[in-house]
Design a protein around this motif. Structure first.
Motif, PDB file in Angstrom:
ATOM      1  N   LEU A  14      -3.077  21.187  -3.925  1.00  4.94           N
ATOM      2  CA  LEU A  14      -3.675  20.319  -2.485  1.00  4.94           C
ATOM      3  C   LEU A  14      -4.697  19.480  -2.547  1.00  4.94           C
ATOM      4  CD1 LEU A  14      -3.649  23.716  -0.273  1.00  4.94           C
ATOM      5  CD2 LEU A  14      -1.644  22.017  -0.680  1.00  4.94           C
ATOM      6  N   ALA A  15      -5.615  19.840  -3.722  1.00  8.23           N
ATOM      7  CA  ALA A  15      -6.886  19.235  -3.838  1.00  8.23           C
ATOM      8  C   ALA A  15      -6.298  17.777  -4.305  1.00  8.23           C
ATOM      9  CB  ALA A  15      -8.075  19.534  -4.625  1.00  8.23           C
ATOM     10  N   THR A  16      -5.453  17.943  -5.206  1.00  8.62           N
ATOM     11  CA  THR A  16      -5.038  16.577  -5.792  1.00  8.62           C
ATOM     12  C   THR A  16      -4.079  15.712  -5.006  1.00  8.62           C
ATOM     13  OG1 THR A  16      -4.742  17.567  -8.187  1.00  8.62           O
ATOM     14  CG2 THR A  16      -3.565  15.733  -7.936  1.00  8.62           C
ATOM     15  N   LEU A  17      -3.236  16.432  -4.041  1.00  8.44           N
ATOM     16  CA  LEU A  17      -2.674  15.476  -3.182  1.00  8.44           C
ATOM     17  C   LEU A  17      -3.832  14.859  -2.175  1.00  8.44           C
ATOM     18  CD1 LEU A  17       0.055  18.052  -1.510  1.00  8.44           C
ATOM     19  CD2 LEU A  17       0.197  16.131  -3.237  1.00  8.44           C
ATOM     20  N   LYS A  18      -4.853  15.528  -2.005  1.00 10.34           N
ATOM     21  CA  LYS A  18      -5.850  14.851  -1.349  1.00 10.34           C
ATOM     22  C   LYS A  18      -6.552  13.435  -1.998  1.00 10.34           C
ATOM     23  CE  LYS A  18      -6.910  17.155   2.660  1.00 10.34           C
ATOM     24  NZ  LYS A  18      -7.155  16.599   4.028  1.00 10.34           N
ATOM     25  N   LYS A  19      -6.766  13.819  -3.176  1.00  6.59           N
ATOM     26  CA  LYS A  19      -7.200  12.630  -4.001  1.00  6.59           C
ATOM     27  C   LYS A  19      -6.253  11.474  -4.163  1.00  6.59           C
ATOM     28  CE  LYS A  19     -10.016  15.478  -6.954  1.00  6.59           C
ATOM     29  NZ  LYS A  19      -9.969  16.247  -8.497  1.00  6.59           N
ATOM     30  N   LEU A  20      -5.151  11.878  -4.014  1.00 10.97           N
ATOM     31  CA  LEU A  20      -3.954  10.880  -4.289  1.00 10.97           C
ATOM     32  C   LEU A  20      -3.502  10.132  -2.718  1.00 10.97           C
ATOM     33  CD1 LEU A  20      -1.461  12.425  -6.653  1.00 10.97           C
ATOM     34  CD2 LEU A  20      -2.961  10.619  -7.197  1.00 10.97           C
ATOM     35  N   LYS A  21      -4.423  10.515  -1.902  1.00  9.38           N
ATOM     36  CA  LYS A  21      -4.596  10.016  -0.536  1.00  9.38           C
ATOM     37  C   LYS A  21      -3.207  10.348   0.298  1.00  9.38           C
ATOM     38  CE  LYS A  21      -7.689   6.333  -2.003  1.00  9.38           C
ATOM     39  NZ  LYS A  21      -7.917   4.745  -2.045  1.00  9.38           N
ATOM     40  N   VAL A  22      -2.745  11.377   0.249  1.00  4.60           N
ATOM     41  CA  VAL A  22      -1.597  11.731   1.239  1.00  4.60           C
ATOM     42  C   VAL A  22      -1.978  11.388   2.645  1.00  4.60           C
ATOM     43  CG1 VAL A  22      -2.222  14.257   1.527  1.00  4.60           C
ATOM     44  CG2 VAL A  22       0.199  13.547   1.642  1.00  4.60           C
ATOM     45  N   LYS A  26       2.848   6.196  -2.454  1.00  6.19           N
ATOM     46  CA  LYS A  26       4.233   6.929  -2.890  1.00  6.19           C
ATOM     47  C   LYS A  26       4.467   7.021  -4.045  1.00  6.19           C
ATOM     48  CE  LYS A  26       7.947   6.558  -0.240  1.00  6.19           C
ATOM     49  NZ  LYS A  26       8.994   6.136   0.281  1.00  6.19           N
ATOM     50  N   GLY A  27       4.396   5.910  -4.719  1.00  5.03           N
ATOM     51  CA  GLY A  27       4.465   5.992  -6.385  1.00  5.03           C
ATOM     52  C   GLY A  27       3.613   7.051  -6.877  1.00  5.03           C
ATOM     53  N   SER A  82       0.738  -1.138   0.095  1.00  2.18           N
ATOM     54  CA  SER A  82      -0.163  -0.051   0.090  1.00  2.18           C
ATOM     55  C   SER A  82       0.964   1.190  -0.038  1.00  2.18           C
ATOM     56  CB  SER A  82      -0.887  -0.017   1.376  1.00  2.18           C
ATOM     57  OG  SER A  82      -1.801  -1.123   1.317  1.00  2.18           O
ATOM     58  N   VAL A  83       1.827   1.263   0.708  1.00  4.53           N
ATOM     59  CA  VAL A  83       2.778   2.420   0.882  1.00  4.53           C
ATOM     60  C   VAL A  83       3.556   2.810  -0.507  1.00  4.53           C
ATOM     61  CG1 VAL A  83       4.890   3.081   1.807  1.00  4.53           C
ATOM     62  CG2 VAL A  83       3.414   2.267   3.332  1.00  4.53           C
ATOM     63  N   GLU A  84       3.961   1.712  -1.043  1.00  5.31           N
ATOM     64  CA  GLU A  84       4.616   1.645  -2.361  1.00  5.31           C
ATOM     65  C   GLU A  84       3.839   2.195  -3.430  1.00  5.31           C
ATOM     66  OE1 GLU A  84       6.429  -2.037  -3.243  1.00  5.31           O
ATOM     67  OE2 GLU A  84       8.231  -1.674  -1.662  1.00  5.31           O
TER      68      GLU A  84
END
Length: 533
Positions: A508-516, A480-481, A475-477
């Motif tokens: 910022l919104a995209t970071l949220k979508k990418l599950k940061v 992170k990828g 999940s992390v990889e």
């Protein structure tokens, strides 16, 4: 902060180098019967000094022969060590190409050597085969038969914790690095001759840095009448961000874009401080204070630039890549950011290369084997392993340091190849202690001085990559990828100006979508798991 020091001891890089760590189980191999069977063998082992055993014994070891190495059986170090120890080693040294497949075939067919040496065992390899009983636990042997390793464990308890698997056993060793300058990878170097010519001092703040870089750009410090100077260079924008992020209070904990405060893990990619750092880099790029080829150049071109002497300031670990002009440069302290932050990124190097030595269950002499490898983790043995024999392959200087002979340093094949004819040290991943006394080749005085300038600015606690169980690692990889690709693309666009900072909210919104946030939780869980132990 109460648990950060504890976590630092265990969140070390060795557990991630080979991938995931297999989860704990209650099926740990029982080696007690084997230990009883070897009491007679243990009885002939001398606790200290040489020879290691009273009567000669033979061990079989399998390892990776690097491109710089000659045949291991012909090496001076091994021949001399056999005389010293009464231990004859029959090496099967396989070349780099296809090595992992050959090693795995030995394990799969149960054609095991007595020990694996420089065999690139991953944490997955070690735990899987340790739990299966193919590799024996080493912690008891270390306590009784490895005084040098035990001493390093006592002086650096994080080493032992880093090598200890979740089931409490040590199935493989790493090299052990206490060389201080190795913790500080990308050191800043500035052209002291240009500073002197321009009557300027080395910058200590972000404003002073801009002033100096502008002078490098505009005032012809190389004296050729052409505006061809490169004020600031780095091998990549990722390296530059890693090098300067501490000036905005952004640390590289757990070897990622993470700060840890009051035991809370925080990924700072969405922080205002990150935005301000990128805006600063945008200014440098826009005003051509930063090399505008940073996004397109390859590493060879970067080295060519810094070795030309026509670069005002750059970041690199040591002086070898710019040795022809190194005398023109000096190290410098990290510059203070807008809020007074002044940190450097550092790593936890102690247990660096995992899987460099392991003992198998077919070994009739595990006690002698442990004593055999332990010598390379001591003062004399670490020099012997890396430098060979005094008078033949190295000389001692008046200050007590050691250096290879001129014949080796000037060998037409290259010094690393010449060294690789008498020891396996060239090629990395070997069982050894790397320290200030035995690293003159990679740690000359100029590099030591640069490291000393940075040492006061290392964060008090530096956490290495965390241990992740198999499912979590996947999940992390994945997270992170996806995040790393997007962040790298966004950083390039923000810095070059192809995307304006008015688009920051979209970022910022995209970071949220990418599950940061989910990735942050996984790092927090790993941190918390360590603190429960």
């Amino acid at each position: 902060m109460k648990n950060q020091a504890k976590a630092a001891a265990a969140l070390m890089s060795v557990f991630i180098m080979g991938g995931a760590v297999i989860g704990c189980s209650d099926n740990t191999a029982d080696t007690s019967g084997k230990k009883d069977a070897n009491k007679g063998a243990a009885g002939q082992v001398n606790a200290i000094g040489f020879p290691i055993v009273k009567e000669p014994i033979t061990l079989k070891m399998f390892g990776r022969r690097s491109a710089q190495n000659g045949p291991w059986k012909d090496m001076l170090v091994w021949k001399e060590y056999e005389k010293m120890t009464n231990v004859k080693v029959e090496f099967e040294d396989a070349g780099d190409q296809g090595f992992a497949e050959k090693r795995n075939l030995l394990i799969a067919t149960n054609e095991l050597p007595d020990a694996f040496i420089r065999s690139d065992l991953t944490t997955v390899d070690a735990l899987k085969n340790g739990k299966a009983g193919l590799l024996i636990p080493m912690e008891g042997l270390i306590d009784k038969y490895a005084p040098n390793i035990k001493k390093l464990f006592d002086q650096n308890p994080e080493v032992k914790k880093a090598l200890t698997a979740p089931d409490g056993h040590i199935y493989a060793l790493s090299d052990i690095v206490t060389l201080e300058s190795a913790r500080l990878g990308l050191k800043p170097w500035i052209n002291k001759e240009w500073l002197q010519k321009l009557n300027m001092k080395s910058p200590t703040t972000s404003d002073e840095l801009i002033e100096v870089l502008k002078a490098f750009r505009d005032k012809d410090p190389n004296g050729n009448g052409k505006p061809d100077e490169i004020p600031l260079a780095a091998s990549s924008i990722a390296d530059l961000i890693n090098a300067v992020s501490g000036s905005w209070g952004l640390e590289r904990q757990m070897s990622y874009s993470i700060n840890v405060k009051n035991d809370k893990v925080h990924i700072w990619l969405a922080d205002e401080e990150n935005k301000q750092m990128l805006q600063f880099l945008r200014k440098l790029y826009e005003e051509k204070l930063l090399d505008n080829e940073i996004f397109t150049q390859n590493y060879a071109k970067y080295i060519s630039k810094i070795n030309s002497g026509n670069t005002g300031m750059f970041y690199i670990q040591e002086t070898g890549p710019f040795s022809s002009v190194a005398n023109s440069y000096t190290g410098m302290v990290p510059f203070k950011g807008p809020k007074g932050d002044q940190l450097v990124s550092a790593i936890s190097p102690i247990a660096r290369s995992y899987g460099v030595f392991a003992i198998t269950n077919v070994n009739k002499y595990p006690e002698a084997t442990m004593r055999w490898v332990d010598h390379f983790y001591g003062d004399e043995g670490s020099i012997f392993f890396r430098y060979g024999m005094e008078g033949q392959t190295f000389v001692k200087k008046t200050d007590g340091s050691v250096e290879y002979t001129d014949d080796i340093l000037n060998d037409k094949r290259g010094s690393s190849v010449a060294i690789g004819q008498f020891t396996i040290y060239p090629g990395g991943g070997a069982p050894q202690w790397i320290n200030d006394k035995n690293s003159s080749g990679i740690n000359p005085p100029q590099v030591q001085e640069a490291a000393n300038m940075l040492k006061p600015f290392i964060p008090k606690v530096v956490l290495g990559p965390p241990l992740f169980e198999d499912a979590t690692r996947e999940s992390v990889e994945k997270l992170k990828g996806d995040l790393d690709r997007y962040v790298a693309e966004s950083n390039a666009k923000f810095i070059t100006g192809s995307t304006g900072f008015d688009k920051w909210d979209e970022y910022l919104a995209t970071l949220k979508k990418l599950k940061v946030d989910e990735l942050e939780k996984l790092y927090q869980q790993a941190y918390d798991a360590i603190n429960k132990k």
